[in-house]
Motif scaffolding. Structure first.
Motif, PDB file in Angstrom:
ATOM      1  N   THR A   1       0.803  -1.209   0.062  1.00 39.77           N
ATOM      2  CA  THR A   1       0.033   0.045   0.017  1.00 39.77           C
ATOM      3  C   THR A   1       1.006   1.267  -0.089  1.00 39.77           C
ATOM      4  O   THR A   1       1.967   1.281   0.633  1.00 39.77           O
ATOM      5  CB  THR A   1      -1.104  -0.178   1.249  1.00 39.77           C
ATOM      6  OG1 THR A   1      -1.513  -1.189   1.195  1.00 39.77           O
ATOM      7  CG2 THR A   1      -1.873   1.190   1.045  1.00 39.77           C
ATOM      8  N   LEU A   2       0.613   2.250  -0.946  1.00 38.07           N
ATOM      9  CA  LEU A   2       1.379   3.193  -0.775  1.00 38.07           C
ATOM     10  C   LEU A   2       1.130   4.364   0.370  1.00 38.07           C
ATOM     11  O   LEU A   2      -0.031   4.146   0.733  1.00 38.07           O
ATOM     12  CB  LEU A   2       1.060   4.366  -2.120  1.00 38.07           C
ATOM     13  CG  LEU A   2       1.323   3.968  -3.517  1.00 38.07           C
ATOM     14  CD1 LEU A   2       0.815   4.736  -4.623  1.00 38.07           C
ATOM     15  CD2 LEU A   2       2.960   4.037  -3.669  1.00 38.07           C
ATOM     16  N   PRO A   3       2.071   5.052   1.032  1.00 42.27           N
ATOM     17  CA  PRO A   3       2.009   5.712   2.109  1.00 42.27           C
ATOM     18  C   PRO A   3       1.131   6.873   1.691  1.00 42.27           C
ATOM     19  O   PRO A   3       0.825   7.212   0.718  1.00 42.27           O
ATOM     20  CB  PRO A   3       3.274   6.303   2.579  1.00 42.27           C
ATOM     21  CG  PRO A   3       4.261   5.364   1.527  1.00 42.27           C
ATOM     22  CD  PRO A   3       3.659   4.826   0.543  1.00 42.27           C
ATOM     23  N   GLU A   4       0.104   7.293   2.966  1.00 40.29           N
ATOM     24  CA  GLU A   4      -0.831   8.235   2.495  1.00 40.29           C
ATOM     25  C   GLU A   4      -0.090   9.594   2.042  1.00 40.29           C
ATOM     26  O   GLU A   4      -0.571  10.466   1.334  1.00 40.29           O
ATOM     27  CB  GLU A   4      -1.548   8.431   3.746  1.00 40.29           C
ATOM     28  CG  GLU A   4      -2.737   9.610   3.844  1.00 40.29           C
ATOM     29  CD  GLU A   4      -3.817   8.845   2.840  1.00 40.29           C
ATOM     30  OE1 GLU A   4      -4.516   9.766   2.223  1.00 40.29           O
ATOM     31  OE2 GLU A   4      -3.841   7.630   2.688  1.00 40.29           O
ATOM     32  N   ALA A   5       1.070   9.856   2.615  1.00 32.66           N
ATOM     33  CA  ALA A   5       1.834  11.148   2.290  1.00 32.66           C
ATOM     34  C   ALA A   5       2.026  11.060   0.783  1.00 32.66           C
ATOM     35  O   ALA A   5       2.068  12.083   0.288  1.00 32.66           O
ATOM     36  CB  ALA A   5       2.921  11.291   3.165  1.00 32.66           C
ATOM     37  N   VAL A   6       2.624   9.900   0.245  1.00 31.42           N
ATOM     38  CA  VAL A   6       2.597   9.646  -1.314  1.00 31.42           C
ATOM     39  C   VAL A   6       1.739   9.925  -1.784  1.00 31.42           C
ATOM     40  O   VAL A   6       1.180  10.425  -3.040  1.00 31.42           O
ATOM     41  CB  VAL A   6       3.517   8.212  -1.590  1.00 31.42           C
ATOM     42  CG1 VAL A   6       3.726   8.275  -2.899  1.00 31.42           C
ATOM     43  CG2 VAL A   6       4.970   8.304  -0.762  1.00 31.42           C
ATOM     44  N   VAL A   7       0.291   9.301  -1.561  1.00 26.15           N
ATOM     45  CA  VAL A   7      -0.908   9.444  -2.383  1.00 26.15           C
ATOM     46  C   VAL A   7      -1.230  10.858  -2.135  1.00 26.15           C
ATOM     47  O   VAL A   7      -1.991  11.431  -3.245  1.00 26.15           O
ATOM     48  CB  VAL A   7      -1.990   8.627  -1.538  1.00 26.15           C
ATOM     49  CG1 VAL A   7      -3.159   8.709  -2.221  1.00 26.15           C
ATOM     50  CG2 VAL A   7      -1.375   7.187  -1.793  1.00 26.15           C
ATOM     51  N   THR A   8      -1.225  11.393  -1.178  1.00 26.84           N
ATOM     52  CA  THR A   8      -1.619  13.070  -1.111  1.00 26.84           C
ATOM     53  C   THR A   8      -0.715  13.935  -1.936  1.00 26.84           C
ATOM     54  O   THR A   8      -1.395  14.664  -2.611  1.00 26.84           O
ATOM     55  CB  THR A   8      -1.524  13.443   0.306  1.00 26.84           C
ATOM     56  OG1 THR A   8      -2.455  12.599   0.992  1.00 26.84           O
ATOM     57  CG2 THR A   8      -1.714  14.952   0.418  1.00 26.84           C
TER      58      THR A   8
END
Length: 211
Positions: free
Chosen positions: A153-160
């Motif tokens: 799962t991509l880290p949330e910071a990267v998705v943001t």
């Protein structure tokens, strides 16, 4: 690593119809992707040829050939893991049909992270049974992968960062966030592949690559 031949990748993280890397209407990049490993057969490993005599490479010496086909993929999260399985058919053909015969062929299933790091490999075998007078035979094989859901799962910071809305007059409006080194590294770490193919000798690999 050999070039990969994509076969299937299923189960998106959300119901969004957009794919990873597509621009959305708000000026961001859609980061919808799959936690399931992509399943592939590395080039030159999807078929095998046995010769008699073994050292010959003359077409008249071909004894048995076999190839993988009809790959079927299942994948689903199970707790904190993602479990994937690839089932496939192996179809064989032989030259001499005078007697019944069993042929056992080795194959591998390998889990690769980031395109180049092998994190698991298993060698299995399939058995082809030829009845007397029968030139063709068919059997099934399978390979599996168990991957940490958190790792896939991509880290949330990267998705943001990928999805951040950009206006035309923003300084980074024309910069593709997917090209940022930290984003590329995160995508690589979260990308897994389940590779299946025949476990070939170096000579068999050369034959497949050059015939």
């Amino acid at each position: 690593m050999n070039k990969l031949l994509p076969l299937a990748a299923v189960v998106l993280l959300s119901g969004c119809a957009h794919k990873l890397g597509e621009f959305n209407e708000a000026g961001g990049i859609n980061a919808t992707r799959s936690t399931c490993p992509a399943v592939a057969i590395p080039a030159a490993t999807g078929d095998i040829t046995l010769f008699d005599p073994p050292a010959s490479r003359d077409a008249r010496a071909i004894d048995v050939t076999a190839y993988m086909t009809n790959v079927r993929v299942s994948c689903a999260p199970q707790g904190d893991q993602v479990v994937a399985q690839a089932d496939f058919d192996v179809i064989g053909h032989r030259r001499d049909t005078s007697q019944a015969r069993d042929v056992t062929l080795p194959y591998f299933s390998t889990v690769v992270q980031g395109g180049n790091t092998v994190i698991a490999k298993r060698i299995s075998r399939v058995a082809l049974h030829f009845d007397a007078g029968q030139a063709d035979a068919r059997t099934r094989g399978s390979g599996g992968a168990v991957v940490s859901l958190a790792a896939a799962t991509l880290p949330e910071a990267v998705v943001t960062k990928i999805n951040r809305k950009r206006k035309a007059d923003d300084a980074d409006a024309s910069i593709d966030p997917m090209a940022a080194p930290d984003v590329k590294a995160a995508l690589a770490r979260a990308s897994f592949e389940l590779l299946v193919g025949f476990q070939l000798t170096q000579e068999q690999l050369r034959y497949n690559a050059t015939r």
